[in-house]
Scaffold this active site. Structure first.
Site, short mmCIF file in Angstrom:
data_model
loop_
_atom_site.label_atom_id
_atom_site.label_comp_id
_atom_site.label_asym_id
_atom_site.label_seq_id
_atom_site.Cartn_x
_atom_site.Cartn_y
_atom_site.Cartn_z
N GLU A 417 16.14 -24.94 -18.70
CA GLU A 417 15.30 -24.08 -17.88
C GLU A 417 15.99 -22.78 -17.50
O GLU A 417 16.26 -22.51 -16.34
CB GLU A 417 14.91 -24.82 -16.58
CG GLU A 417 14.00 -26.02 -16.81
CD GLU A 417 12.53 -25.65 -16.97
OE1 GLU A 417 12.23 -24.44 -17.12
OE2 GLU A 417 11.71 -26.56 -16.94
N GLU A 493 12.29 -34.24 -21.88
CA GLU A 493 11.97 -34.89 -20.60
C GLU A 493 10.53 -35.37 -20.71
O GLU A 493 9.67 -34.63 -21.18
CB GLU A 493 12.09 -33.92 -19.42
CG GLU A 493 13.52 -33.48 -19.17
CD GLU A 493 13.64 -32.46 -18.02
OE1 GLU A 493 12.77 -32.44 -17.12
OE2 GLU A 493 14.61 -31.70 -18.05
C1 IPT Z 1 12.28 -30.29 -15.06
C2 IPT Z 1 13.76 -30.05 -14.98
O1 IPT Z 1 14.29 -29.74 -16.22
C3 IPT Z 1 14.50 -31.20 -14.41
O2 IPT Z 1 15.79 -30.76 -14.06
C4 IPT Z 1 13.81 -31.77 -13.23
O3 IPT Z 1 13.70 -30.79 -12.24
C5 IPT Z 1 12.45 -32.20 -13.64
O4 IPT Z 1 11.73 -31.12 -14.12
C6 IPT Z 1 11.65 -32.76 -12.49
O5 IPT Z 1 12.27 -33.76 -11.80
S1 IPT Z 1 11.52 -28.73 -14.80
C7 IPT Z 1 9.87 -28.98 -14.29
C8 IPT Z 1 9.40 -27.76 -13.57
C9 IPT Z 1 8.98 -29.24 -15.43
#
Ligand code: IPT
Length: 976
Positions: A417, A493
């Site tokens: 990010e 993710e």
């Molecule tokens: C995404 C991040 O990469 C991760 O660090 C964590 O924050 C996660 O989301 C949520 O728990 S970013 C999100 C805005 C899609």
């Protein structure tokens, strides 16, 4: 106004300038096994905290400085977890004004001193002082001489100190600033935890010692040969006794080897000898490639069954011991996880050693995130500003150089990010040049210009399916689009494991198994970052954002892991284990009487010879017969259909099921023989229909405005059951409310309706009950009600039809929604309060753990027994939990054995707890839940799914609980 020269932009202090630091040695490989001397400088250091960075007093670095008034501090450690200041949690927002590279005056600064004895026999000459990790900026002195400063919190930094060391007492002084320019590059979603949190040590560097080494160990799957070349400065020799190899560094040799894979983590012990040092190497032969649009290792497509792992311990933050790292990995392996993304920074290097040894695919991610700039449309993003490029390159180098010799590391990730920009491209270019053997990963650039895999986070199932078919929305640039469309796809993710959930895992897995382009992903995330705390009366709990008085915080968004803070598995992990099982065991043939089982090897490399397959035949959850299924050692992707022996008791008396399990035949490095890897259940016949209750008694007027029907006593005015079998009960009454889960609440930025807020808007948490009729109709007592929230015409008409055979009581419930329901229902069922001493629960149905419609893969049908307390799932932020799915019947008993039996028609969700849903909903932390004198039972005909909307897609339509007419029944009996 005159410009104040002392505050001109050129004049920023070292901790605010954009440089990565000064004075440190170039980064090199991490080499734990060397015969050169080491001295650990971990221990109790002396510590002083200042509220600002502008402390002029550098006298503390002088060896003779009197630090006797200072506190003791455990190093490695974070000062905010040792009583100095407090931790703070933000997700993306920077907890300081965004004015790069500047920081506010309030910049907690920790001065550290450590006096140590250098052993008398410590050789003269070169010695390196190594810091494994310091957050966020450190300035270092040894014996009063300044060595330099560094930024890059989760990266190692080394200084040459040989000339400064003296025999006997030495003093190391380190000034650590919580905030620095580096903080702009470290906006990961986690606690801000300053301090010297990884080890500090001295490494003696003899004349002719290894400066750096790069092991190249490829595997050719066509020939079965491995090719080894070890580049080293200075030159030396490498021996691999098991392979009969003895070669010069820089020279390559090709010999038959067993390859390294995460399933078969074969390592060869080797020794590198240079004129001044002997170093142990552990070599794994494997080749990573992106070929034919797929990510392959040793010529085969991988399926990543991964997790995102932050380094976290509930008491020590990111200061982890080797035991904790091993515990993470054992838990992962035991739960079928085969991949880790080191979100969002390189982990402690010992973790990667363990990944090599135990077998995990690793995406090693650089310590880089600038997410807070998203709030200003990425304006001023350091990643696209040349002035910051040296800092970015320094981070890339420190990661790649440190970790380049691990076979487990199969991809480098540029960071997380941070938008796009020239700095990122420069990092990618350098990484490609330095290590062409590993593909590059980065999610934040949709064009994939700098990467070798197409990576996304939280894409919903439908989009993943389009990507799987290579029919995703095109990029505007045709050339980039064509390139991206040819790349393999991973979800770096997905399945946000915050609170209860994630839901929909099976549905993702089906896509990964259907479309070869979809090579799996990494659940967000491994562990809840709840910090261990105690209430004033000593009750332990875990804290989240806001609990330390932070003026800006993101609450419990930091608790979104598959394991709870103390590393106990959550139901989400148990579900994930089942969903990603490497062997599938399923019924073939007609649904009700398959008689045969199909076993499929879903691994990518190993055959099934490590597993044995015990089976068991059960009737009503009681074992009747068992044996072992002879499964051939299927190769990856192969399956076999096998007959199960015909049951001896046919037709069975009760519900009959086969359970076939895959368990380890022998002990492994990560679990003992007998450890269950996979399982499947098959019905052995049609499910018996519950015997109808013959109504034999009729309702009659009782004393004091009551109606009696068999063992039941009703309030004649409301028609509500008030007694059963001589004991007071409350209810049952219709209930549709659940304490919204984090996934129900949803994240504000997620598309689609957010159930939690919508449910509250409708008023589902404040339903009113009205009795319309309590009438006897033959043998039945009919109770009609209307259940509805204020301020709306929405509601439910409910008809209860109570009957009894004299011993048992049965209620048939018909629910008809009224109005145009704008949202799904949380649940649909009955709520009833019973005696608090009905604390032992036994049931026949899905278990042993919690399950909801889209989190039910791991629930297996059996007879289970748990106490009411054990039925609770202790989510860090209390929320709906603990339902057991597919319950045919349940019994709740008192310590004396008496109790209540409930049978469902059809089967139901059972939830039992010592507090009400309203109390659960109001609780912020676990100690807020105080047992009352009742057990509250939820007998639910249906539940809404869980989904993943706390940071991902909501509930898939097939798991939605829409308001619709429904009928269901329960029979209540005194337990026998
Ligand atoms: C995404 C991040 O990469 C991760 O660090 C964590 O924050 C996660 O989301 C949520 O728990 S970013 C999100 C805005 C899609």
């Amino acid at each position: 106004m005159q410009q104040d020269e002392a505050h001109s932009d050129e004049d920023v202090p070292y901790y605010e300038d954009v440089s990565p630091g000064s004075g440190a040695l170039p980064p090199v490989a991490w080499l734990p096994g060397s015969d050169a001397r080491r001295l650990s400088l971990n221990g109790t250091w002396r510590f002083r905290l200042s509220p600002t960075a502008t402390t002029e007093d550098e006298g503390f670095a002088r060896p003779e400085y009197d630090d006797s008034a200072w506190a003791g501090l455990a190093v490695p450690g974070h000062w905010v977890l040792q009583g100095h200041g407090a931790p703070a949690y933000t997700n993306t927002g920077y907890p300081f004004p965004v004015d790069p590279p500047r920081m506010p005056d309030e910049n907690p600064t920790g001065d550290h001193r450590y006096a140590f004895e250098l052993p008398a026999d410590w050789p003269a000459g070169a010695t390196v002082l190594r810091f494994g990790g310091v957050e966020s900026c450190a300035r270092v002195w040894l014996n009063g001489t300044e060595l330099g400063h560094f930024k890059g919190s989760r990266l190692p930094h080394e200084f040459e100190v040989g000339a400064l060391l003296r025999p006997g007492p030495n003093v190391l002084a380190v000034r650590v600033h919580q905030w620095s320019s580096g903080s702009y590059l470290e906006d990961q979603d986690q606690w801000w935890l300053p301090g010297v949190f990884r080890e500090v040590e001295l490494r003696q560097r003899p004349e002719g010692a290894v400066r750096d080494v790069f092991v190249h160990a490829g595997y050719d799957h066509r020939t079965g040969d491995g090719t080894l070349r070890v580049d080293c400065a200075p030159a030396g020799r490498v021996t691999v006794p098991e392979l009969g190899l003895d070669l010069a560094t820089g020279e390559s040799a090709t010999v038959p080897v067993a390859p390294w894979t995460a399933e078969t983590p074969r390592l060869y012990d080797a020794e590198l000898a240079t004129p001044g040092e002997r170093v142990r190497l552990r070599i794994g032969f494997r080749t990573v490639a992106v070929e034919d649009g797929l990510l392959k290792v040793n010529g085969r497509r991988l399926l990543l069954r991964g997790v995102n792992r932050h380094e976290f311990h509930p008491a020590h933050g990111r200061a982890l011991t080797a035991d904790v790292m091993r515990r993470d990995l054992l838990l992962m392996k035991q739960h079928n996880i085969n991949a880790v993304r080191t979100s969002h920074y390189p982990p402690h290097p010992a973790f990667l050693e363990l990944c090599d040894e135990l077998g995990l695919w690793v995406v090693d991610e650089c310590d880089l995130e600038t997410h807070g700039f998203a709030q200003q449309g990425w304006r001023d993003n350091p990643v696209d500003d040349e002035r910051w490029t040296p800092a970015l390159l320094d981070r890339a180098r420190r990661m790649v150089e440190r970790d380049k010799n691990h076979p487990s590391v199969i991809m480098w990730s540029l960071g997380n990010e941070c938008g796009t920009g020239r700095g990122l491209s420069a990092m990618a270019a350098w990484m490609r040049e330095r290590d062409p053997s590993r593909p590059l990963h980065y999610e934040g650039d949709p064009s994939c210009a700098d990467t070798d895999v197409y990576s996304r986070m939280y894409a919903d199932h439908a989009e993943v399916e389009r990507i799987g078919r290579r029919t995703e929305e095109p990029l505007r640039d045709a050339a980039l689009d064509a390139r991206r469309r040819s790349l393999p796809f991973v979800l770096c993710e997905y399945a946000h494991a915050m609170g209860n959930g994630p839901g929909g895992l099976s549905d993702y897995q089906r896509l990964f198994e259907t479309y070869e382009r979809c090579q799996g992903g990494f659940v967000w995330e491994w562990i809840d970052h709840g910090l261990r705390q105690e209430t004033a009366d000593g009750i332990p709990y875990h804290a989240y954002g806001g609990d330390f008085g932070e003026e800006l915080h993101d609450g419990n968004f930091v608790c979104d892991g598959l394991v709870f803070p103390e590393r106990t598995p959550s139901p989400g992990l148990v579900e994930y284990k089942k969903v990603i099982e490497p062997v599938r065991i399923e019924a073939v043939g007609p649904d009700t009487a398959p008689g045969a089982v199909r076993v499929t090897n879903l691994q990518d490399f190993a055959d099934l010879s490590a597993l044995v397959f015990p089976w068991r035949y059960e009737v009503e959850g009681r074992p009747v017969a068992e044996g072992t299924l002879a499964v051939p050692p299927l190769l990856p992707g192969e399956s076999a259909e096998l007959k199960l022996p015909p049951p001896a008791d046919s037709p069975p008396v009760g519900e009959a099921l086969w359970t076939v399990r895959a368990v380890l035949a022998e002990d492994t490095a990560w679990a003992a023989a007998g450890h269950e890897v996979a399982w499947g259940q098959l019905p052995a016949g049609p499910r018996p229909v519950p015997r109808p209750l013959t109504s034999a008694v009729a309702p009659r007027r009782g004393e004091g405005g009551t109606i009696a029907l068999g063992p039941g006593v009703f309030d004649a005015a409301t028609g509500v059951l008030s007694g059963f079998d001589g004991r007071a009960v409350t209810g049952p009454r219709l209930d549709v409310w659940r304490a919204p889960t984090d996934n129900d609440e949803g994240a504000p930025w997620q598309p689609g309706q957010r159930c939690g807020p919508e449910w509250r808007r409708i008023g589902l948490h404040r339903m009113r009950h009205r009795t319309d009729a309590v009438v006897a109709a033959g043998d039945a007592l009919i109770v009609r009600t209307r259940v509805a929230p204020a301020a709306t015409a929405l509601g439910f008409r409910v008809v209860h039809r109570w009957t009894s055979d004299g011993a048992a009581l049965r209620v048939e419930v018909a629910v008809t929604p009224e109005g145009d329901w704008p949202a799904p229902l949380p649940r649909l069922g009955l709520r009833m309060g019973v005696d608090g001493d009905l604390s032992a629960v036994r049931w026949f149905g899905g278990g042993p753990g919690e399950a909801y419609p889209d989190t039910s893969a791991a629930a297996r049908v059996g007879r289970w027994a748990l106490s009411v307390d054990e039925l609770q799932t202790p989510y860090v932020r209390p929320q709906e939990n603990g339902a057991r799915i597919g319950v045919r019947w349940a019994e709740l008993r008192r310590p004396d054995g008496t109790g209540l039996r409930i049978e469902g028609e059809p089967d139901f969700f059972l939830t039992a707890r010592r507090w009400t849903t309203e109390e659960l909903d109001a609780a912020r932390h676990t100690p807020d839940l105080v047992p009352g004198d009742r057990v509250w039972l939820h007998l639910d005909h249906a539940q809404h799914g869980i989904g993943s909307q706390s940071c991902g897609p909501g509930v898939l339509s097939r798991y939605r609980l829409d308001a619709a007419p429904a009928t269901f029944a329960f029979t209540f009996r005194p337990a026998e």
